[in-house]
Design an enzyme around this catalytic site. Structure first.
Site, short mmCIF file in Angstrom:
data_model
loop_
_atom_site.label_atom_id
_atom_site.label_comp_id
_atom_site.label_asym_id
_atom_site.label_seq_id
_atom_site.Cartn_x
_atom_site.Cartn_y
_atom_site.Cartn_z
N SER A 92 38.04 -32.04 25.00
CA SER A 92 37.93 -31.10 26.11
C SER A 92 39.16 -31.18 27.02
O SER A 92 40.27 -30.90 26.56
CB SER A 92 36.61 -31.38 26.85
OG SER A 92 36.31 -30.38 27.76
N ASP A 119 30.57 -22.42 21.66
CA ASP A 119 31.11 -23.20 22.78
C ASP A 119 31.34 -22.26 23.97
O ASP A 119 32.21 -21.39 23.91
CB ASP A 119 32.43 -23.85 22.33
CG ASP A 119 32.96 -24.85 23.34
OD1 ASP A 119 32.67 -24.67 24.54
OD2 ASP A 119 33.67 -25.77 22.93
N HIS A 131 29.87 -27.06 23.22
CA HIS A 131 31.07 -27.80 23.64
C HIS A 131 30.97 -29.30 23.33
O HIS A 131 31.93 -30.04 23.50
CB HIS A 131 31.28 -27.58 25.15
CG HIS A 131 32.64 -27.96 25.62
ND1 HIS A 131 33.80 -27.36 25.15
CD2 HIS A 131 33.05 -28.88 26.53
CE1 HIS A 131 34.85 -27.90 25.75
NE2 HIS A 131 34.43 -28.83 26.59
C1 MLT Z 1 39.53 -27.93 31.21
O1 MLT Z 1 39.43 -27.73 32.40
O2 MLT Z 1 40.37 -28.67 30.71
C2 MLT Z 1 38.56 -27.22 30.33
O3 MLT Z 1 37.89 -26.25 31.03
C3 MLT Z 1 37.62 -28.18 29.70
C4 MLT Z 1 36.84 -28.95 30.71
O4 MLT Z 1 35.79 -28.51 31.14
O5 MLT Z 1 37.29 -30.02 31.06
#
Ligand code: MLT
Length: 200
Positions: A102, A152, A183
């Site tokens: 992520s 996701d 996700h």
């Molecule tokens: C991010 O902010 O890098 C993406 O949206 C993934 C997350 O939720 O961290």
């Protein structure tokens, strides 16, 4: 940067750069590293940003909307930190493979988008395209594994296919693996990453 370093058992094995998701820390992905290759060294890093108490690797303006100035700054900070850690711990700087989930996969992706020599390869769980406005360096032959979820809500499918395209256009060798989940980081995608890694 806050981190954990674990010396591997084989000098030829890579160093895994472990990069957690939002709200995680440097301990989260240690079991993953051990599962993929127990002989590898591990450099597991905590993101320097706090969003309502949740560690991240760079700031965002909203869900999925990155603060591009901070992303650039934090990507260089991480790049410099890997250099510094390789001297401190004596690992081979040219043999670092990122494993990120992520938000951690997004900064790993931006290392690839910014530097030709940051990473030898990368395993990206649920990444997005970190920057659509930049010219990528020459990534000829760099192996990248992307795991994505068909449902996701944070990374729509085009994020994964576009990321694959950007990286391939720069010469990277990309394998895109789909899970029919959201996700979350699933055990089956970890097994797929392990199988991919074992063929490198
Ligand atoms: C991010 O902010 O890098 C993406 O949206 C993934 C997350 O939720 O961290």
């Amino acid at each position: 940067m806050e981190h954990i370093f674990q010396q591997g058992s084989k000098p030829v094995s890579p160093t895994f750069l472990m990069l957690h998701g939002t709200g995680g820390n440097e301990r989260d992905l240690l079991p993953l590293a051990a599962h993929i290759d127990p002989s590898a060294s591990v450099l597991s890093v905590r993101g320097n940003i706090l969003e309502n108490g949740m560690p991240r690797f760079f700031k965002r303006l909203a869900e999925g909307v990155f603060d591009m100035e901070d992303l650039e700054f934090r990507t260089k900070e991480l790049y410099d930190f890997i250099d510094h850690a390789s001297l401190k711990y004596g690992f081979d700087r040219s043999n670092v493979i990122a494993i990120g989930y992520s938000n951690g996969a997004n900064i790993a992706g931006n290392l690839l988008f910014t530097y030709a020599d940051a990473l030898k390869g990368a395993i990206l769980h649920h990444p997005m395209v970190p920057n659509r406005e930049t010219e990528l360096p020459d990534l000829s032959g760099t192996p990248v594994f992307i795991a994505a979820g068909t449902n996701d809500p944070i990374c729509p499918a085009e994020e994964s296919t576009d990321l694959q395209q950007f990286l391939q256009n720069a010469g990277a060798k990309v394998d895109l693996h789909w899970e029919s989940h959201g996700h979350q980081l699933t055990m089956s995608e970890v097994e797929a990453a392990k199988a991919w890694y074992s063929k490198l």
